[in-house]
Write a protein that holds these residues in place. Structure first.
Motif, PDB file in Angstrom:
ATOM      1  N   VAL A 117       2.063   9.286   2.110  1.00 48.90           N
ATOM      2  CA  VAL A 117       2.453  10.267   1.096  1.00 48.90           C
ATOM      3  C   VAL A 117       1.700  11.567   1.365  1.00 48.90           C
ATOM      4  O   VAL A 117       0.590  11.566   1.896  1.00 48.90           O
ATOM      5  N   PHE A 152       4.963  15.595  -4.479  1.00 49.99           N
ATOM      6  CA  PHE A 152       4.645  14.559  -3.503  1.00 49.99           C
ATOM      7  C   PHE A 152       5.895  14.224  -2.697  1.00 49.99           C
ATOM      8  O   PHE A 152       6.993  14.270  -3.211  1.00 49.99           O
ATOM      9  N   GLN A 153       5.691  13.869  -1.460  1.00 56.26           N
ATOM     10  CA  GLN A 153       6.823  13.378  -0.685  1.00 56.26           C
ATOM     11  C   GLN A 153       6.381  12.274   0.263  1.00 56.26           C
ATOM     12  O   GLN A 153       5.254  12.283   0.757  1.00 56.26           O
ATOM     13  N   ARG A 199      -5.706   7.338 -12.263  1.00 59.45           N
ATOM     14  CA  ARG A 199      -5.218   5.959 -12.169  1.00 59.45           C
ATOM     15  C   ARG A 199      -4.587   5.687 -10.805  1.00 59.45           C
ATOM     16  O   ARG A 199      -4.766   4.617 -10.225  1.00 59.45           O
ATOM     17  N   GLU A 217      -3.404  10.384 -15.077  1.00 63.27           N
ATOM     18  CA  GLU A 217      -2.446   9.735 -14.187  1.00 63.27           C
ATOM     19  C   GLU A 217      -2.934   9.803 -12.743  1.00 63.27           C
ATOM     20  O   GLU A 217      -2.856   8.816 -12.006  1.00 63.27           O
ATOM     21  N   THR A 222       2.681   0.397 -10.812  1.00 66.33           N
ATOM     22  CA  THR A 222       1.388   0.107 -10.176  1.00 66.33           C
ATOM     23  C   THR A 222       0.913  -1.308 -10.493  1.00 66.33           C
ATOM     24  O   THR A 222       0.366  -1.987  -9.631  1.00 66.33           O
ATOM     25  N   ASP A 274       3.864   8.090  -7.325  1.00 63.81           N
ATOM     26  CA  ASP A 274       4.235   9.303  -8.050  1.00 63.81           C
ATOM     27  C   ASP A 274       5.162  10.195  -7.237  1.00 63.81           C
ATOM     28  O   ASP A 274       5.270  11.375  -7.518  1.00 63.81           O
ATOM     29  N   THR A 275       5.791   9.639  -6.209  1.00 65.52           N
ATOM     30  CA  THR A 275       6.703  10.437  -5.387  1.00 65.52           C
ATOM     31  C   THR A 275       8.105  10.364  -5.972  1.00 65.52           C
ATOM     32  O   THR A 275       8.636   9.269  -6.154  1.00 65.52           O
ATOM     33  N   PRO A 276       8.705  11.499  -6.286  1.00 63.65           N
ATOM     34  CA  PRO A 276      10.062  11.454  -6.848  1.00 63.65           C
ATOM     35  C   PRO A 276      11.040  10.782  -5.896  1.00 63.65           C
ATOM     36  O   PRO A 276      10.949  10.947  -4.670  1.00 63.65           O
ATOM     37  N   ARG A 302      -3.834  16.716  -6.192  1.00 63.91           N
ATOM     38  CA  ARG A 302      -3.231  16.913  -7.500  1.00 63.91           C
ATOM     39  C   ARG A 302      -4.309  17.200  -8.556  1.00 63.91           C
ATOM     40  O   ARG A 302      -4.154  18.079  -9.397  1.00 63.91           O
ATOM     41  N   SER A 307      -4.086   8.079   2.486  1.00 66.39           N
ATOM     42  CA  SER A 307      -3.205   9.230   2.295  1.00 66.39           C
ATOM     43  C   SER A 307      -2.839   9.386   0.819  1.00 66.39           C
ATOM     44  O   SER A 307      -2.755  10.500   0.305  1.00 66.39           O
ATOM     45  N   GLY A 308      -2.667   8.249   0.144  1.00 71.10           N
ATOM     46  CA  GLY A 308      -2.393   8.286  -1.292  1.00 71.10           C
ATOM     47  C   GLY A 308      -3.551   8.874  -2.066  1.00 71.10           C
ATOM     48  O   GLY A 308      -3.372   9.675  -2.987  1.00 71.10           O
ATOM     49  N   GLN A 357      -3.537  12.307  -4.350  1.00 74.21           N
ATOM     50  CA  GLN A 357      -3.952  12.333  -5.760  1.00 74.21           C
ATOM     51  C   GLN A 357      -5.133  13.278  -5.955  1.00 74.21           C
ATOM     52  O   GLN A 357      -5.261  13.925  -6.991  1.00 74.21           O
ATOM     53  N   ALA A 407       0.847  -1.204   0.000  1.00 69.91           N
ATOM     54  CA  ALA A 407       0.000   0.000   0.000  1.00 69.91           C
ATOM     55  C   ALA A 407       0.877   1.246   0.000  1.00 69.91           C
ATOM     56  O   ALA A 407       0.586   2.228  -0.691  1.00 69.91           O
ATOM     57  N   GLN A 408       1.958   1.180   0.750  1.00 68.58           N
ATOM     58  CA  GLN A 408       2.887   2.307   0.808  1.00 68.58           C
ATOM     59  C   GLN A 408       3.504   2.557  -0.567  1.00 68.58           C
ATOM     60  O   GLN A 408       3.628   3.695  -0.997  1.00 68.58           O
ATOM     61  N   ILE A 457       2.177   1.837  -3.471  1.00 70.20           N
ATOM     62  CA  ILE A 457       1.169   2.379  -4.385  1.00 70.20           C
ATOM     63  C   ILE A 457       0.884   3.841  -4.059  1.00 70.20           C
ATOM     64  O   ILE A 457       0.768   4.677  -4.945  1.00 70.20           O
ATOM     65  N   ALA A 458       0.800   4.154  -2.752  1.00 74.40           N
ATOM     66  CA  ALA A 458       0.554   5.545  -2.378  1.00 74.40           C
ATOM     67  C   ALA A 458       1.685   6.441  -2.863  1.00 74.40           C
ATOM     68  O   ALA A 458       1.470   7.597  -3.198  1.00 74.40           O
ATOM     69  N   ASN A 459       2.887   5.886  -2.929  1.00 77.84           N
ATOM     70  CA  ASN A 459       4.045   6.680  -3.348  1.00 77.84           C
ATOM     71  C   ASN A 459       4.416   6.441  -4.801  1.00 77.84           C
ATOM     72  O   ASN A 459       5.555   6.661  -5.187  1.00 77.84           O
TER      73      ASN A 459
END
Lengths: 141, 136
Positions: free
Chosen positions: B63, B50-51, B111, B108, A102, A34-36, B20, B12-13, B17, A27-28, A30-32
Motif C-alpha cells: 500500500v 491510499f492505493q 488502529r 483510525e 481488521t 483503508d484503501t478505497p 496519514r 508498507s502499511g 498510516q 498482511a496485504q 491489513i495493509a490495505n
C-alpha cells in the motif's frame, strides 16, 4: 535416503508453503484496510491429500517450461504456486468499496499462525523419530 | 510469497498510516491558521489517498500514499472586523478543519498501524520458530 520421497514431509512442506503464502495475503489485506475499492483476498486451501499421493511433486516444483528459443522466458523461482482470489463472504463492506475487516484478518492471521506452529511441531516430532531410529542420544525425547 | 514478504507488506502499511498521521497532525496544528492578507484564503485541510500498488521487483502488493489532495469543503466564517484577515464586510475565513473529525482519523490511523504491527509480530514469531527447527 531423500526426505522429499517421504510423503509426510512433502505434505508438511506443502502446508507450510501454503500457510506462509496465506499469511502474506492476510498482511496485504491489513495493509490495505483503508484503501478505497480494495477487496479482501484469500488463498484456497490446496488438496493436501493429493499432494501427499504424488510425493516429490509438490506445487513448488512444477514441470519446467520447455525453452526452444534463447528469447523464451522461464518462470522465475519467486513466482508463487498459490493464487490469491477475492474472498467471497466478508464481515462488512465500507462505503468506499473496501471490505477488509481488521478483526476478521487478525483472526485469520492467528489461525494461520496456530496451524503453522502445529505443522512445525509435527515436523520436529517426525525428525525426532528418525533420530531415535539412528540412535542419537536425546533424539527420542 | 514468503513470510519475509509479509514483513515488507506490513511495513508498507505502517508507513502509509504514519504518513496519514502526519497529515492529521498538520491539519490539527493549522486548525486556526487564517490568511495573512485581508479577505485571503486560510489553510485548507489536507487529505491522503491510499492505493494498492504492485511491487514488480518483489512480486508483492503493498500500500502506498499516492496523492495528497485538499478538502474542497467550505471554510468557516466568523465576524471579526478587527482581525487583520477580515474582508470588507468584516468576516474572517477560518480553515475547514474539524478537530473532532481529525481525532477520529487519528484513532483510525493508529488502529491500522497497530494491526500492521501485530501482523509483523505474528510473522516474526513464525519465522523464528521455523529457524528454531535447526536447533533440533
Amino acid at each position: 535416503m531423500n526426505f522429499n520421497d517421504i510423503s509426510l514431509f512433502t505434505l508438511m512442506r506443502g502446508k507450510l508453503g501454503y500457510l506462509s503464502a496465506r499469511q502474506s495475503v492476510i498482511a496485504q489485506n491489513i495493509a490495505n484496510a483503508d484503501t478505497p475499492d480494495y477487496r479482501a483476498r484469500d488463498i484456497a486451501e490446496p488438496d493436501f491429500k493429493k499432494m501427499a499421493m504424488q510425493a516429490g511433486n509438490s506445487p513448488a516444483q512444477k514441470l519446467p517450461m520447455h525453452v526452444t528459443n534463447a528469447k523464451h522466458m522461464t518462470v522465475s523461482g519467486s513466482m508463487s504456486a498459490f493464487e490469491a482470489t477475492e474472498r467471497k463472504n466478508t464481515y462488512e463492506l465500507n462505503p468506499d468499496g473496501n471490505n477488509v475487516s481488521t478483526e476478521e484478518e487478525m483472526m485469520k492471521a492467528a489461525e494461520t499462525q496456530a496451524e503453522y506452529t502445529k505443522v512445525l511441531n509435527l515436523y520436529r516430532k517426525t525428525t525426532d523419530m528418525f533420530k531415535t531410529a539412528i540412535g542419537r542420544p536425546g533424539g527420542g525425547a | 510469497m514468503q513470510l519475509s514478504d509479509t514483513l515488507k507488506i506490513a511495513a508498507s502499511g505502517m508507513k502509509a498510516q504514519g504518513d496519514r498521521l502526519r497529515v492529521v497532525a498538520e491539519n490539527i496544528a493549522n486548525a486556526d491558521s487564517t490568511s495573512a492578507t485581508p479577505g485571503g484564503e486560510p489553510y485548507r485541510r489536507k487529505v491522503v489517498m491510499f492505493q494498492n500498488v504492485l511491487d514488480r521487483e518483489l512480486g508483492i502488493e503493498s500500500v502506498k500514499v499516492v496523492k495528497r489532495t485538499h478538502d474542497q469543503s467550505d471554510f468557516k466564517k466568523k465576524f471579526d472586523p478587527s482581525h487583520p484577515a477580515a474582508d470588507e464586510q468584516g468576516y474572517v475565513l477560518y480553515p475547514n478543519v474539524n478537530t473532532i473529525v481529525e481525532m477520529m482519523d487519528m484513532r483510525e490511523a493508529r488502529r491500522g498501524y497497530e494491526a500492521n504491527l501485530n501482523m509483523i509480530e505474528i510473522s516474526k514469531s513464525m519465522l523464528t520458530r521455523t529457524i528454531d527447527l535447526l536447533r533440533g
